[in-house]
Write an enzyme that holds these catalytic residues in place. Structure first.
Site, PDB file in Angstrom:
ATOM      1  N   ASP A 166      31.002 -12.118  28.383  1.00 58.85           N
ATOM      2  CA  ASP A 166      32.303 -11.984  27.724  1.00 58.85           C
ATOM      3  C   ASP A 166      33.369 -11.673  28.782  1.00 58.85           C
ATOM      4  O   ASP A 166      33.973 -10.614  28.771  1.00 58.85           O
ATOM      5  CB  ASP A 166      32.251 -10.880  26.645  1.00 58.85           C
ATOM      6  CG  ASP A 166      31.843  -9.514  27.180  1.00 58.85           C
ATOM      7  OD1 ASP A 166      31.205  -9.446  28.266  1.00 58.85           O
ATOM      8  OD2 ASP A 166      32.156  -8.494  26.529  1.00 58.85           O
ATOM      9  N   HIS A 213      29.036  -2.409  35.952  1.00 61.26           N
ATOM     10  CA  HIS A 213      28.021  -2.602  34.913  1.00 61.26           C
ATOM     11  C   HIS A 213      27.291  -3.945  35.039  1.00 61.26           C
ATOM     12  O   HIS A 213      26.066  -3.994  35.198  1.00 61.26           O
ATOM     13  CB  HIS A 213      28.665  -2.528  33.521  1.00 61.26           C
ATOM     14  CG  HIS A 213      29.387  -1.258  33.235  1.00 61.26           C
ATOM     15  ND1 HIS A 213      28.724  -0.067  33.039  1.00 61.26           N
ATOM     16  CD2 HIS A 213      30.708  -0.977  33.086  1.00 61.26           C
ATOM     17  CE1 HIS A 213      29.610   0.892  32.779  1.00 61.26           C
ATOM     18  NE2 HIS A 213      30.811   0.358  32.807  1.00 61.26           N
TER      19      HIS A 213
END
Ligand code: RIB
Ligand code: CA
Length: 307
Positions: free
Chosen positions: A9, A240
């Protein structure tokens, strides 16, 4: 060489993960699949195509993913973290290539069936497309090499609520299905990603070494730094999504705990990942320890090999 599909995303740290994968000599990036989360699925698809074009890798296919979660209304996108268009204040790009005429779930099933035992699925956004692929063809569970997810948290608490990590919180029902299935899962969650911080100086060094790709990441990261400064009091940002990709090629840099996982799908703790009780699926490997400097340096050194 690891064959990987990144489900993404994009997203500032997604961009870091995708460009790392494009530049790593140990990764064959089989394709990108797009998903809502940091941005809408439309913007995620456009940004995935833009990242590949920027890296000179427009031959790598992009398949458009789902527009909404499986079991709840869609949450707001994370414009406060990644900017309205996904790459901070970097203006939106108009890539020349189009996505495949095939859904993300179809693409995942086709690739896993074509390369049994070889493909690692790496969702770094909500796990909706992965759960849809599994519903569509449960046989892929025995054919994937691994499912390495960025998401969740066993002992670190959440980042969107005190209990929930963002990718799980956006579609807790999908995450529950992915963790419950009988396939090998490695969870790269906040327990390890909160340990890695890159500073503005690290990113400035990327611009010097690789003006186009490193310069883009440095530009995009400025907005991400501002969010981390305001929300977490950190000078720099967490890594992340690239950390999940790095765990695929350098598992030796991580210490894991075997633990079957479940996800809370309602109530105050919705989106929390917890140890499962009485679950039939195989235990997941949950990353709890990380060689911080080695992971950060591998990311930076790999981006610096770019242009
Ligand atoms: O919680 C971190 C995750 O949420 C990352 O994948 C980031 O890109 C956002 O989607
Ligand atoms: Ca992401």
């Amino acid at each position: 060489m690891e064959k990987i599909i990144i489900d993404t995303d994009p997203g500032v740290d997604d961009a870091m993960a995708v460009l790392f994968a494009c530049l790593s000599p140990n990764i064959e990036l089989v394709g990108l699949t797009s998903i809502f989360g940091n941005v809408t699925t439309d913007i995620a698809t456009r940004n995935a195509l833009a990242l590949l074009e920027m890296a000179g890798a427009e031959h790598i296919p992009v398949a458009r993913g789902a527009d909404r979660p499986l079991g709840q209304p869609a949450k707001a996108v994370a414009a406060d973290v990644h900017g309205v268009e996904g790459f901070g204040d970097v203006p939106p790009m108009s890539p020349k290539a189009a996505p495949l005429d095939e859904s993300a779930a179809d693409f995942i099933c086709r690739m896993v069936n074509t390369h049994p035992g070889e493909i690692t699925l790496c969702p770094v956004g909500p796990f909706t497309n992965i759960a849809l692929a599994l519903r569509q063809d449960p046989g892929i569970a025995k054919k994937v090499k691994n499912v390495t997810v960025m998401g969740g948290s066993l002992e670190e608490g959440g980042n969107v609520t005190p209990h929930a990590e963002a990718n799980i919180w956006q579609d807790p029902h999908a995450a529950r299905e992915v963790f419950a299935a009988d396939w090998p899962v490695t969870m790269v969650g906040l327990d390890v990603t909160h340990q890695v911080v890159c500073t503005p100086e690290h990113f400035a060094g990327l611009t010097d070494a690789a003006p186009k790709l490193g310069g883009f990441l440095n530009d995009a990261a400025q907005f991400y730094f501002a969010f981390h400064r305001k929300e977490n009091g950190i000078r720099g940002c967490h890594m992340h999504d690239p950390t999940a990709v790095i765990s695929i090629v350098r598992p030796d840099l991580f210490g894991c705990r075997d633990c079957a996982l479940d996800v809370i799908v309602d109530g105050e703790k919705i989106g929390a990942t917890v140890a499962a009780t009485g679950q039939s699926g195989s235990p997941s490997k949950v990353c709890m320890d990380i060689e911080i400097d080695a992971v950060r340096d591998l990311f930076l050194d790999t981006i610096k090999t770019g242009f």
